[in-house]
Enzyme design. Sequence first.
Site, PDB file in Angstrom:
ATOM      1  CG  PHE A  88      39.344  42.711  38.369  1.00 37.86           C
ATOM      2  CD1 PHE A  88      37.996  42.902  38.101  1.00 37.86           C
ATOM      3  CD2 PHE A  88      39.998  43.656  39.132  1.00 37.86           C
ATOM      4  CE1 PHE A  88      37.317  44.008  38.591  1.00 37.86           C
ATOM      5  CE2 PHE A  88      39.329  44.759  39.633  1.00 37.86           C
ATOM      6  CZ  PHE A  88      37.988  44.938  39.366  1.00 37.86           C
ATOM      7  CG  ASP A  93      43.022  38.380  42.199  1.00 38.06           C
ATOM      8  OD1 ASP A  93      42.360  38.169  43.231  1.00 38.06           O
ATOM      9  OD2 ASP A  93      42.909  39.424  41.531  1.00 38.06           O
ATOM     10  CE1 TYR A 141      35.768  44.855  46.987  1.00 36.10           C
ATOM     11  CE2 TYR A 141      37.656  45.577  48.260  1.00 36.10           C
ATOM     12  CZ  TYR A 141      37.033  45.404  47.048  1.00 36.10           C
ATOM     13  OH  TYR A 141      37.673  45.748  45.895  1.00 36.10           O
ATOM     14  CE  LYS A 142      35.999  41.157  44.521  1.00 35.62           C
ATOM     15  NZ  LYS A 142      34.970  41.845  43.712  1.00 35.62           N
TER      16      LYS A 142
END
Lengths: 413, 413
Positions: free
Chosen positions: B123, B200, B225-226
């Site tokens: 990412f 991560d 928030y996922k």
Amino acid sequence: MRRGDAEALDRVDPVARMRDEFDLASGGGAIYMNGNSLGPPPRAVPEAISDAVVEWGKRLVGGWDEWIDLPARVGDRLGRLVGAAAGQIAVCDSTTVNLYKVAASALGDRPERDVIVGSAGDFPTDRYVLQGLAAATGRRLRLVDDPDLQGPAEDRLVEAFDHRTALVCLSHIDFRTGRRLDAAAVTAAAHRAGALIVWDLAHSAGSFPVRLDEWEADLAVGCTYKYLNAGPGAPGFLYVRAEIQDRLRQPIWGWFGQAEPFAMGPRYEPARGIASFLTGTPGVVGLRAVEAALAVTAAAGVERLWAKSEALTSLLIDRADERLGPLGARVVTPRDPSQRGAHVSIAHPSAWPWCRALIERDLVVSDFRPPDVIRLGPAPLYTRHVDCFDAIERMADTLAGGVDDRAPLRRVT
Amino acid sequence: MRRGDAEALDRVDPVARMRDEFDLASGGGAIYMNGNSLGPPPRAVPEAISDAVVEWGKRLVGGWDEWIDLPARVGDRLGRLVGAAAGQIAVCDSTTVNLYKVAASALGDRPERDVIVGSAGDFPTDRYVLQGLAAATGRRLRLVDDPDLQGPAEDRLVEAFDHRTALVCLSHIDFRTGRRLDAAAVTAAAHRAGALIVWDLAHSAGSFPVRLDEWEADLAVGCTYKYLNAGPGAPGFLYVRAEIQDRLRQPIWGWFGQAEPFAMGPRYEPARGIASFLTGTPGVVGLRAVEAALAVTAAAGVERLWAKSEALTSLLIDRADERLGPLGARVVTPRDPSQRGAHVSIAHPSAWPWCRALIERDLVVSDFRPPDVIRLGPAPLYTRHVDCFDAIERMADTLAGGVDDRAPLRRVT
């Protein structure tokens, strides 16, 4: 002055109606003199938060089409309250993280200079961040000392700036004493020495008509949960003067600071403008709270709030001299209004148990600051002249009745 | 498989009732397949946020007596979902800032080693943070490449670790393809090379039974928030293994990381334990949202959620092979469930206009990821088997009907 005089001042107060924007009944019977630590919720803020949550549920990931601009958009609104033209403020991260980013970027811009200048009496997080950056970059942190707790006077500070000074970092308004520095003069002196300057506006934003652009400040940080009333731990903000934005580079290279975050390209290319000082995904609920809270301060007008602050602090100082002076308390905030901010600090050897007794007896909520200071932070949006009058009366009665030392309370500014 | 088979699976789904914890009606007619980007609000979260605002108004600054422990307390709760014993996780800052802090602290612990290893397909914010730290510390960032978009296989990664490797930083589950690494094996290889490792967990936390302690991971970061559904831009988290907490020192020296923040002493002395990785004042409303959201995942049980994820992703892959394969689409997520996470990615040359058409026609909300991938992130808390079945049908019909390329949509993961 009698209590009736304070009531008369409230009757002609042009921002008195702003008090209706807050629901203060839930705070209990104490007079809240701690708006400089944590402001109460303006009525608009719970609404804005609740709207943000509804929007999250409705728009889901599609909400980002709009949310993505919040740090800069809310930053522009905040800019109007601190004298910054659009495009120079982002609301993001915490004040501490923002100070780290802007201070590190300034040091990167002055690689040949090896000294950072701050104030020994400054708020701990400021001193600690600078200490960490000094250690990491092999620089010396010179903290100008502050023997009389008045905050270093401009002259003593400016003497410390020289050709080795990379960065000056100071609070505009001292967190303990309320002393306010002549920011334009100190900024000019830093620039004459060839240094960059960061202003910490924690106690200024929303209380005083800060003029960042006029001061020619390079960088600034501040918080939104004190006089701006956006809620406990609401996002901080940072200011970077337009002309230096594309030259300075902050150390936390995140995707929100990238020129094209959604291209997801191989290398970090900083965005142009203030966006290069963003890092990770911004907190939408917190930003909506800040947006709504700023509107309350903007509606009152920061010049009018400051005029009321001068009156409130003058009243506190006068009453403290009369009622607390004979009890051995001493006002440590400058008596000249041009040298102070919106809060008043009172020193007494029993400041700690005195402060605690006032809180425990539900009389006055204020802050203790080591070693011996009680801070009174009347917030002109909702604090009345009569509140200031009554607070001093309650403090006098409490101190005269005797206070005992006991175990410490924890308090956050 | 027919639609009735999917319905039958839903009838026996042991976590089916968790769907009632969400108000999904407000999202419109589309099937939401983007819970791996932004989860919807569990019903408990708006309540918790609203309670936090009421608490702010009632307790004002006194609320800090309790709020101050939230980063660690909520961290301990999150720890139960990612296999971390208490005292090793703090919920604070953003994922990006947390990655910066833990990666920088690891580099400080390996001063003699000059290489950072990551993945070229990782990412963006991860790669950018590492790039910034490499530049700042004079190290080389070696990004193992990823030619087939499958995420570098364990063997190719491990080959890159050697005596010069200071730090390895990898995503447990690849954000594009959903490939899942064997974290225990990769961690062991990093340790054999004498390097520290950061995981991560953005796409793992709440979806997969992560076992940080069992893996012997050194450090980890992730977002809430996922799959954890705490709201857009809710605080991130960081993990630091207990044994190295007091040895590692993070670079942002703020007052919340100080041993005694309220003593406001002259010098920064890091707190003991995970608190030393805190920086500034934590956002209370965001932390309360995380706390409430975690309870929903905890009630379902992450093992049961993972079992359902395996079934949902298998269903998606089977249906995609049957319905989308003939239209030129290709599943790029590993077919072996032991090598994937909770989302499924499908490559097609027209992925971008296809994804956009699905959103604009209110059929399926998914994510496009460059260059040619659509991600489907069924969240086992609220996504049904029949939703997965229908999503593929809608995708097939849309692609078969033809899609046109137009201007880009912005999307945030």
